[in-house]
Design an enzyme around this catalytic site. Sequence first.
Site, PDB file in Angstrom:
ATOM      1  N   MET A   1       1.097  -0.864   0.121  1.00 38.84           N
ATOM      2  CA  MET A   1       0.405  -0.001   0.403  1.00 38.84           C
ATOM      3  C   MET A   1       1.067   1.465   0.296  1.00 38.84           C
ATOM      4  O   MET A   1       1.388   1.692   1.309  1.00 38.84           O
ATOM      5  CB  MET A   1      -1.172   0.085   0.593  1.00 38.84           C
ATOM      6  CG  MET A   1      -1.501   1.218   1.462  1.00 38.84           C
ATOM      7  SD  MET A   1      -2.614   1.183   2.875  1.00 38.84           S
ATOM      8  CE  MET A   1      -2.343   0.706   4.163  1.00 38.84           C
ATOM      9  N   PRO A   2       1.082   2.112  -0.798  1.00 35.84           N
ATOM     10  CA  PRO A   2       2.068   3.467  -1.030  1.00 35.84           C
ATOM     11  C   PRO A   2       0.690   4.097  -0.497  1.00 35.84           C
ATOM     12  O   PRO A   2      -0.131   4.655  -0.198  1.00 35.84           O
ATOM     13  CB  PRO A   2       1.561   3.624  -2.556  1.00 35.84           C
ATOM     14  CG  PRO A   2       1.234   2.406  -3.324  1.00 35.84           C
ATOM     15  CD  PRO A   2       0.430   1.659  -2.239  1.00 35.84           C
TER      16      PRO A   2
END
Length: 84
Positions: free
Chosen positions: A1-2
């Site tokens: 998850m950026p």
Amino acid sequence: MPLVQISLAAGRPPDQIRRLIAEVHDAVVRATGTDPARVRVLVQELPPTHWAAGGVTLAERDGPAAPAPGTPASGTPAPGTTEK
């Protein structure tokens, strides 16, 4: 998850912040192929008294009587200098 964190000096209108979030979100999705629902963008606005460059805050730099770097706010010469 950026997770993308952005720090800005406070004072921009909400619509400009919203456009920034959208553009950064889209760029991360394009560059990483991540599911758009998993991208997080955090925007932190800092008051101009809490952001400095060269030892001078943005408030001092943009204020009416900003001291020169190395000059105390009182207007007296910095240590080791002489007044002309």
